[in-house]
Design an enzyme around this catalytic site. Structure first.
Site, PDB file in Angstrom:
ATOM      1  N   ASP A  85       0.827  -1.208   0.000  1.00 22.41           N
ATOM      2  CA  ASP A  85       0.000   0.000   0.000  1.00 22.41           C
ATOM      3  C   ASP A  85       0.857   1.251   0.000  1.00 22.41           C
ATOM      4  OD1 ASP A  85      -2.778  -0.140  -0.124  1.00 22.41           O
ATOM      5  OD2 ASP A  85      -2.965  -0.754   1.976  1.00 22.41           O
ATOM      6  N   LYS A 115      -0.469  -0.514  -4.291  1.00 21.37           N
ATOM      7  CA  LYS A 115      -1.916  -0.256  -4.306  1.00 21.37           C
ATOM      8  C   LYS A 115      -2.139   1.166  -3.816  1.00 21.37           C
ATOM      9  CE  LYS A 115      -4.884  -2.122  -1.097  1.00 21.37           C
ATOM     10  NZ  LYS A 115      -5.388  -0.913  -0.409  1.00 21.37           N
ATOM     11  N   GLU A 117      -5.461   4.127  -3.046  1.00 21.38           N
ATOM     12  CA  GLU A 117      -6.899   4.343  -2.916  1.00 21.38           C
ATOM     13  C   GLU A 117      -7.348   5.498  -3.808  1.00 21.38           C
ATOM     14  OE1 GLU A 117      -7.904   4.849   1.225  1.00 21.38           O
ATOM     15  OE2 GLU A 117      -6.928   2.973   1.803  1.00 21.38           O
ATOM     16  N   GLU A 184     -13.978  -2.398  -1.650  1.00 22.03           N
ATOM     17  CA  GLU A 184     -14.173  -2.562  -0.207  1.00 22.03           C
ATOM     18  C   GLU A 184     -15.536  -2.010   0.204  1.00 22.03           C
ATOM     19  OE1 GLU A 184     -10.868  -1.367   2.213  1.00 22.03           O
ATOM     20  OE2 GLU A 184     -12.021  -1.516   4.074  1.00 22.03           O
TER      21      GLU A 184
HETATM   22  O1  KIV Z   1      -4.854  -2.041   4.215  1.00 23.18           O
HETATM   23  C1  KIV Z   1      -5.394  -3.112   3.890  1.00 23.18           C
HETATM   24  O2  KIV Z   1      -5.185  -4.158   4.495  1.00 23.18           O
HETATM   25  C2  KIV Z   1      -6.304  -3.088   2.757  1.00 23.18           C
HETATM   26  C3  KIV Z   1      -7.210  -4.266   2.558  1.00 23.18           C
HETATM   27  C4  KIV Z   1      -8.198  -4.365   3.631  1.00 23.18           C
HETATM   28  C5  KIV Z   1      -7.810  -4.264   1.218  1.00 23.18           C
HETATM   29  O3  KIV Z   1      -6.330  -2.133   2.042  1.00 23.18           O
END
Ligand code: KIV
Length: 287
Positions: A85, A115, A117, A184
């Site tokens: 993330d 990833k 958002e 989500e």
């Molecule tokens: O931070 C995380 O674990 C996530 C998942 C819940 C998709 O973004």
């Protein structure tokens, strides 16, 4: 040296109509468990801010936090794609700083992809990441980094207008070049419809069975985190409860003089401890 794990599994499973299984992991141990359980990919989620670092939201998570934990996961050599993330603030200023942040996750953390958002608003940074050869996973619906703007952790995409917006954002991220998309906390019917319309796989959490795959937070799945109890989580174990019981048994044995037993000591004070955290050769001599 084994070939690096690739993201090919995402397109392959979508093509074959097989579900993708993605688990979060944050360190060596959780990554080894995910790998041994043969999931398809690991997500080093910024959920680590809550389940590992004890913050109330994911907002305080830093890039250094993400790099450190991503590196711990990849040191497990899980043989799986590892998606990291981009934390709050690391992709909100401009494209060059976003690429610098993502490069750290790839070069220092060993991530396969990142990833982030958000949808259309993130066009410029997603384009820049893809230009820098960094694969991007999108994330729509309830985006926890927007918790204050959303007014809490609420289901998203309810009502015709919100649903149309989500479908539009999903198609947009696909066309931009994202290889996959987390959905989500969106209504199951909307997630199923969006998944069927896309050629990239959707990974759902709280988005019903119609997604192309599912992701869960390691600590939720294993019953290690009780601060939140989202209704979409299924706990497959109660390791937190089991751990408290085990520590309690050890406490009782220490107090009763039962532990350590003779088999837990050494014959020779100079013998190195077997498997000591301080290193050293394995000394097998026992008292
Ligand atoms: O931070 C995380 O674990 C996530 C998942 C819940 C998709 O973004």
């Amino acid at each position: 040296m084994p070939a690096p794990a690739t993201l090919g599994v995402f397109a392959r499973r979508k093509r074959k109509g097989e579900k993708l299984v993605v688990l979060t992991a944050y360190d060596l141990t959780s990554a080894r468990i995910a790998a041994a359980a043969e999931v398809d990919a690991i997500l080093v989620g910024d959920s680590l801010g809550m389940v590992v670092l004890g913050h109330e939201t994911t907002l305080p998570v830093t890039l250094d936090d993400m790099v450190r934990h991503t590196a711990a996961v990849t040191r497990a050599r899980p043989g799986l794609p590892v998606i990291a993330d981009l934390p709050f603030g690391s992709f909100h200023v401009d494209a060059p700083r976003t690429v610098e942040a993502a490069l750290r996750l790839v070069k220092e953390g060993g991530a396969t992809a990142v990833k982030l958002e958000g949808g259309r608003k993130r066009e410029a940074v997603i384009r820049a990441l893809l230009d820098a050869e960094i694969p991007v996973m999108g994330h729509l619906g309830l985006t926890p980094q927007s918790v204050h703007r959303l007014g809490g952790w609420k289901v998203q995409g309810r009502g015709a207008e919100a649903a149309a917006r989500l479908r539009d954002e999903a198609a947009f991220l696909q066309d931009l070049g994202c290889f996959s998309l987390v959905l989500e906390c969106v209504p199951a019917a909307l997630a199923a419809e969006a998944s069927a319309a896309l050629t990239i796989p959707t990974i759902g959490i709280g988005a019903g069975p119609g997604c192309d795959g599912q992701v869960l937070v390691f600590h939720d799945l294993l019953g290690l985190f009780d601060d939140l109890a989202p209704s979409f989580v299924k706990r497959y174990a109660e390791l937190g409860r089991d751990a408290v019981a085990a520590v309690g048994r050890w406490r009782d044995e220490v107090r009763a003089g039962v532990f350590p037993g003779p088999e837990h000591g050494f014959l020779d004070q100079d013998a190195p401890a077997a498997g000591s955290y301080g290193g050293g050769a394995a000394g097998k001599e026992r008292a």
